[in-house]
Design an enzyme around this catalytic site. Structure first.
Site, PDB file in Angstrom:
ATOM      1  N   SER A 108       0.853  -1.186   0.000  1.00 51.78           N
ATOM      2  CA  SER A 108       0.000   0.000   0.000  1.00 51.78           C
ATOM      3  C   SER A 108       0.887   1.232   0.000  1.00 51.78           C
ATOM      4  CB  SER A 108      -0.859  -0.014   1.260  1.00 51.78           C
ATOM      5  OG  SER A 108      -1.379   1.270   1.503  1.00 51.78           O
ATOM      6  N   SER A 109       0.355   2.345  -0.496  1.00 49.25           N
ATOM      7  CA  SER A 109       1.142   3.588  -0.523  1.00 49.25           C
ATOM      8  C   SER A 109       1.448   4.103   0.887  1.00 49.25           C
ATOM      9  CB  SER A 109       0.412   4.669  -1.321  1.00 49.25           C
ATOM     10  OG  SER A 109      -0.875   4.901  -0.783  1.00 49.25           O
ATOM     11  N   CYS A 110       0.784   3.545   1.911  1.00 46.37           N
ATOM     12  CA  CYS A 110       1.079   4.004   3.284  1.00 46.37           C
ATOM     13  C   CYS A 110       2.415   3.478   3.808  1.00 46.37           C
ATOM     14  CB  CYS A 110      -0.047   3.622   4.233  1.00 46.37           C
ATOM     15  SG  CYS A 110      -0.063   1.894   4.624  1.00 46.37           S
ATOM     16  N   TYR A 137       0.310  -1.100  10.379  1.00 50.85           N
ATOM     17  CA  TYR A 137      -0.050  -1.708   9.089  1.00 50.85           C
ATOM     18  C   TYR A 137       1.105  -1.562   8.099  1.00 50.85           C
ATOM     19  CZ  TYR A 137      -3.042  -2.001   4.828  1.00 50.85           C
ATOM     20  OH  TYR A 137      -3.625  -2.313   3.629  1.00 50.85           O
ATOM     21  N   LYS A 141       3.354  -4.375   6.009  1.00 52.27           N
ATOM     22  CA  LYS A 141       3.485  -4.371   4.542  1.00 52.27           C
ATOM     23  C   LYS A 141       4.957  -4.281   4.111  1.00 52.27           C
ATOM     24  CE  LYS A 141      -0.808  -4.656   3.299  1.00 52.27           C
ATOM     25  NZ  LYS A 141      -1.274  -5.799   2.509  1.00 52.27           N
ATOM     26  N   HIS A 180     -12.723   3.315   4.140  1.00 50.84           N
ATOM     27  CA  HIS A 180     -11.910   4.409   3.588  1.00 50.84           C
ATOM     28  C   HIS A 180     -12.825   5.575   3.186  1.00 50.84           C
ATOM     29  CE1 HIS A 180      -9.088   0.971   2.903  1.00 50.84           C
ATOM     30  NE2 HIS A 180      -8.228   1.863   3.329  1.00 50.84           N
TER      31      HIS A 180
HETATM   32  N1  NDP Z   1      -8.587  -0.707  -0.239  1.00 54.32           N
HETATM   33  C1  NDP Z   1      -7.574   0.115  -0.506  1.00 54.32           C
HETATM   34  O1  NDP Z   1      -7.762   1.343  -0.662  1.00 54.32           O
HETATM   35  C2  NDP Z   1      -6.190  -0.428  -0.663  1.00 54.32           C
HETATM   36  C3  NDP Z   1      -5.900  -1.777  -0.530  1.00 54.32           C
HETATM   37  N2  NDP Z   1      -4.603  -2.222  -0.686  1.00 54.32           N
HETATM   38  C4  NDP Z   1      -4.240  -3.624  -0.480  1.00 54.32           C
HETATM   39  O2  NDP Z   1      -5.018  -4.501  -1.252  1.00 54.32           O
HETATM   40  C5  NDP Z   1      -5.195  -5.738  -0.536  1.00 54.32           C
HETATM   41  C6  NDP Z   1      -6.664  -6.082  -0.488  1.00 54.32           C
HETATM   42  O3  NDP Z   1      -7.374  -5.033   0.126  1.00 54.32           O
HETATM   43  P1  NDP Z   1      -8.964  -4.863  -0.045  1.00 54.32           P
HETATM   44  O4  NDP Z   1      -9.433  -5.709  -1.127  1.00 54.32           O
HETATM   45  O5  NDP Z   1      -9.223  -3.406  -0.030  1.00 54.32           O
HETATM   46  O6  NDP Z   1      -9.496  -5.432   1.331  1.00 54.32           O
HETATM   47  P2  NDP Z   1     -10.889  -6.157   1.659  1.00 54.32           P
HETATM   48  O7  NDP Z   1     -11.111  -5.969   3.118  1.00 54.32           O
HETATM   49  O8  NDP Z   1     -11.932  -5.702   0.720  1.00 54.32           O
HETATM   50  O9  NDP Z   1     -10.600  -7.683   1.364  1.00 54.32           O
HETATM   51  C7  NDP Z   1      -9.681  -8.387   2.136  1.00 54.32           C
HETATM   52  C8  NDP Z   1      -9.802  -9.851   1.845  1.00 54.32           C
HETATM   53  O10 NDP Z   1      -8.881 -10.525   2.692  1.00 54.32           O
HETATM   54  C9  NDP Z   1      -9.493 -11.668   3.187  1.00 54.32           C
HETATM   55  N3  NDP Z   1      -8.979 -11.968   4.510  1.00 54.32           N
HETATM   56  C10 NDP Z   1      -8.886 -11.132   5.583  1.00 54.32           C
HETATM   57  N4  NDP Z   1      -8.399 -11.793   6.644  1.00 54.32           N
HETATM   58  C11 NDP Z   1      -8.199 -13.072   6.240  1.00 54.32           C
HETATM   59  C12 NDP Z   1      -7.734 -14.238   6.888  1.00 54.32           C
HETATM   60  N5  NDP Z   1      -7.376 -14.228   8.178  1.00 54.32           N
HETATM   61  N6  NDP Z   1      -7.658 -15.385   6.183  1.00 54.32           N
HETATM   62  C13 NDP Z   1      -8.032 -15.405   4.879  1.00 54.32           C
HETATM   63  N7  NDP Z   1      -8.475 -14.340   4.199  1.00 54.32           N
HETATM   64  C14 NDP Z   1      -8.562 -13.185   4.879  1.00 54.32           C
HETATM   65  C15 NDP Z   1     -10.984 -11.379   3.265  1.00 54.32           C
HETATM   66  O11 NDP Z   1     -11.664 -12.608   3.097  1.00 54.32           O
HETATM   67  P3  NDP Z   1     -13.264 -12.853   3.429  1.00 54.32           P
HETATM   68  O12 NDP Z   1     -13.992 -11.829   2.608  1.00 54.32           O
HETATM   69  O13 NDP Z   1     -13.511 -14.230   2.999  1.00 54.32           O
HETATM   70  O14 NDP Z   1     -13.405 -12.617   4.908  1.00 54.32           O
HETATM   71  C16 NDP Z   1     -11.186 -10.423   2.098  1.00 54.32           C
HETATM   72  O15 NDP Z   1     -11.600 -11.106   0.962  1.00 54.32           O
HETATM   73  C17 NDP Z   1      -4.577  -5.540   0.851  1.00 54.32           C
HETATM   74  O16 NDP Z   1      -3.293  -6.099   0.880  1.00 54.32           O
HETATM   75  C18 NDP Z   1      -4.475  -4.032   0.962  1.00 54.32           C
HETATM   76  O17 NDP Z   1      -3.385  -3.647   1.756  1.00 54.32           O
HETATM   77  C19 NDP Z   1      -3.588  -1.358  -1.003  1.00 54.32           C
HETATM   78  C20 NDP Z   1      -3.828  -0.031  -1.166  1.00 54.32           C
HETATM   79  C21 NDP Z   1      -5.125   0.552  -0.994  1.00 54.32           C
HETATM   80  C1  F7E Z   2      -5.374   3.109   1.717  1.00 59.83           C
HETATM   81  C2  F7E Z   2      -4.887   3.746   2.984  1.00 59.83           C
HETATM   82  O1  F7E Z   2      -5.995   4.107   3.794  1.00 59.83           O
HETATM   83  C3  F7E Z   2      -5.735   4.682   5.075  1.00 59.83           C
HETATM   84  O2  F7E Z   2      -5.109   5.889   4.983  1.00 59.83           O
HETATM   85  P1  F7E Z   2      -5.797   7.197   4.438  1.00 59.83           P
HETATM   86  O3  F7E Z   2      -5.342   7.459   3.059  1.00 59.83           O
HETATM   87  O4  F7E Z   2      -5.586   8.286   5.403  1.00 59.83           O
HETATM   88  O5  F7E Z   2      -7.310   6.735   4.334  1.00 59.83           O
HETATM   89  P2  F7E Z   2      -8.790   7.164   4.516  1.00 59.83           P
HETATM   90  O6  F7E Z   2      -9.438   6.853   3.231  1.00 59.83           O
HETATM   91  O7  F7E Z   2      -9.387   6.537   5.712  1.00 59.83           O
HETATM   92  O8  F7E Z   2      -8.792   8.765   4.790  1.00 59.83           O
HETATM   93  C4  F7E Z   2      -8.333   9.693   3.850  1.00 59.83           C
HETATM   94  C5  F7E Z   2      -8.612  11.096   4.301  1.00 59.83           C
HETATM   95  O9  F7E Z   2     -10.024  11.322   4.213  1.00 59.83           O
HETATM   96  C6  F7E Z   2     -10.496  11.930   5.405  1.00 59.83           C
HETATM   97  N1  F7E Z   2     -11.919  11.620   5.580  1.00 59.83           N
HETATM   98  C7  F7E Z   2     -12.931  12.525   5.515  1.00 59.83           C
HETATM   99  N2  F7E Z   2     -14.096  11.954   5.783  1.00 59.83           N
HETATM  100  C8  F7E Z   2     -13.815  10.618   5.965  1.00 59.83           C
HETATM  101  C9  F7E Z   2     -14.647   9.525   6.282  1.00 59.83           C
HETATM  102  O10 F7E Z   2     -15.858   9.618   6.417  1.00 59.83           O
HETATM  103  N3  F7E Z   2     -14.025   8.312   6.389  1.00 59.83           N
HETATM  104  C10 F7E Z   2     -12.665   8.167   6.230  1.00 59.83           C
HETATM  105  N4  F7E Z   2     -12.123   6.938   6.341  1.00 59.83           N
HETATM  106  N5  F7E Z   2     -11.858   9.232   5.975  1.00 59.83           N
HETATM  107  C11 F7E Z   2     -12.442  10.426   5.834  1.00 59.83           C
HETATM  108  C12 F7E Z   2      -9.576  11.374   6.469  1.00 59.83           C
HETATM  109  O11 F7E Z   2      -9.613  12.182   7.636  1.00 59.83           O
HETATM  110  C13 F7E Z   2      -8.233  11.411   5.746  1.00 59.83           C
HETATM  111  O12 F7E Z   2      -7.689  12.700   5.802  1.00 59.83           O
HETATM  112  C14 F7E Z   2      -4.909   3.798   5.915  1.00 59.83           C
HETATM  113  O13 F7E Z   2      -5.700   2.780   6.360  1.00 59.83           O
HETATM  114  C15 F7E Z   2      -3.697   3.256   5.179  1.00 59.83           C
HETATM  115  O14 F7E Z   2      -3.202   2.166   5.874  1.00 59.83           O
HETATM  116  C16 F7E Z   2      -3.935   2.891   3.735  1.00 59.83           C
HETATM  117  O15 F7E Z   2      -3.313   2.011   3.188  1.00 59.83           O
END
Ligand code: NDP
Ligand code: F7E
Length: 309
Positions: A108-110, A137, A141, A180
């Site tokens: 992830s970009s974090c 987190y 990563k 998010h």
């Molecule tokens: N969402 C975002 O904005 C971003 C996501 N990513 C990365 O992308 C990847 C996927 O994220 P995303 O799709 O958003 O997350 P989701 O929460 O949507 O999906 C996560 C998946 O992981 C599975 N999972 C969680 N815990 C377990 C476990 N203990 N055993 C087996 N499977 C498990 C879940 O399975 P089930 O549904 O069956 O419970 C689910 O399908 C992550 O590595 C994340 O860091 C990177 C940057 C940004």
């Molecule tokens: C993908 C990335 O996601 C996370 O980092 P983040 O980029 O900060 O993600 P975010 O989407 O939660 O917030 C972005 C911005 O938005 C603002 N904000 C406003 N209103 C809401 C609101 O209602 N919800 C949320 N969540 N944020 C809000 C919030 O205050 C912040 O300034 C990490 O989990 C990190 O680990 C990671 O990988």
């Protein structure tokens, strides 16, 4: 990818995993392997080894993780560290045991420093302090990137890592507190419109800048990397452009059709001030995104209305 390639998509029901699964199906790959977390808890080392030994995939895509927005990360660092370390270590150790030739780890970009030079190049990794709301987190990563590099060096397997920017799309988490920002705002504006609310509250100041990539574009980028990339350094995946959270909120309000006021809850964290990825490494590999932000938000809102609201 060859239609007969055996691909295990870990986390295939999530935002990212489901998009990769759809893309693989669309490309004609027939030997797809998936298991829900109930069927296979990747924190269970023995079960993970047994699963990999049984299925012996040619490719593993690691989209399984404990994932959440800024508050979920800030309030549950123990689980974000421990669960993610265990999931990825078990999966990669088990894949190594059966010598899986190709593996894609998703970070992830974090992972990059809070005040990294913008746009953030892959070389900024470990060059400064992390953002405290998601440092646990991020450390998990970063360990995943290192495990990929270690396996490449020691065993010669062609494993790679990709670092996506903030993602959105179908199958996202729309929970008001753990999600998010983009899915949170879709839900909040939709509910405000339905209830004719006069005001919608944004967390934080609205000034942080974020980059948003539609998950279907991410899925395409992942398959492009598996086809064209084989080196230890991670590859950033983004669009190369960002917006303020305030501007994002105005865009979501427009798409949803909410016309009331916006206010800010300054008790909520802003997080990293800016997180724009330098995508020149990916661009040089011949890939670029195709879904614009407004178009992607409109498609995601349509999906939300059909499946969630
Ligand atoms: N969402 C975002 O904005 C971003 C996501 N990513 C990365 O992308 C990847 C996927 O994220 P995303 O799709 O958003 O997350 P989701 O929460 O949507 O999906 C996560 C998946 O992981 C599975 N999972 C969680 N815990 C377990 C476990 N203990 N055993 C087996 N499977 C498990 C879940 O399975 P089930 O549904 O069956 O419970 C689910 O399908 C992550 O590595 C994340 O860091 C990177 C940057 C940004
Ligand atoms: C993908 C990335 O996601 C996370 O980092 P983040 O980029 O900060 O993600 P975010 O989407 O939660 O917030 C972005 C911005 O938005 C603002 N904000 C406003 N209103 C809401 C609101 O209602 N919800 C949320 N969540 N944020 C809000 C919030 O205050 C912040 O300034 C990490 O989990 C990190 O680990 C990671 O990988």
């Amino acid at each position: 990818m060859n239609p007969e390639t055996r691909v295990y998509v870990a986390g295939h029901r999530g935002l990212v995993g489901s998009a990769i699964w759809r893309r693989l199906q669309a490309e004609g790959v027939t030997q797809l392997i998936g298991a829900s977390s109930k069927e296979l808890d990747l924190r269970d080392r023995d079960a993970t080894f047994a699963f990999l030994a049984e299925h012996r995939p040619d490719v593993v895509i690691d989209a399984a993780a404990r994932v959440g927005g800024i508050l979920a990360n800030r309030d549950h660092p123990t689980e974000f560290l421990s669960d993610n370390l265990r999931i990825q270590v078990n999966l990669m150790d088990a894949a190594l045991e059966v010598r899986t030739p190709r593996l894609l780890f998703l970070g992830s970009s974090c992972i990059y420093p809070k005040y990294a030079e913008q746009p953030i190049r892959e070389s900024s990794l470990l060059a400064g302090e992390l953002e405290p709301t998601n440092d646990a987190y991020a450390i998990a990563k970063i360990a995943g990137i290192m495990q990929v590099q270690a396996v490449r060096r020691q065993y010669g397997l062609r494993w790679i890592s990709a670092m996506p920017t903030n993602l959105y799309g179908p199958n996202d988490n729309f929970d008001p507190t753990s999600s998010h920002v983009l899915p949170a705002l879709i839900r909040r504006f939709h509910e405000a419109k339905v209830n004719a609310a006069e005001e919608v509250v944004l967390w934080g100041s609205g000034t942080p800048r974020r980059e948003f990539l539609h998950v279907d574009d991410l899925a395409a980028a992942c398959l492009h990397l598996l086809a064209h990339y084989d080196a230890p350094e991670p590859v950033n995946v983004g669009v190369g452009d960002d917006v303020t959270i305030r501007a994002l909120a105005e865009l979501v309000a427009r798409v949803v059709g909410y016309t009331g006021a916006l206010s800010n809850d300054l008790s909520k964290p802003d997080g990293t001030p800016r997180k724009l990825l330098d995508v020149s490494r990916l661009t040089a590999l011949g890939w670029k995104p195709s879904i614009g932000l407004e178009e992607g938000v409109a498609a995601t809102y349509a999906w939300y209305q059909e499946h969630v609201s």
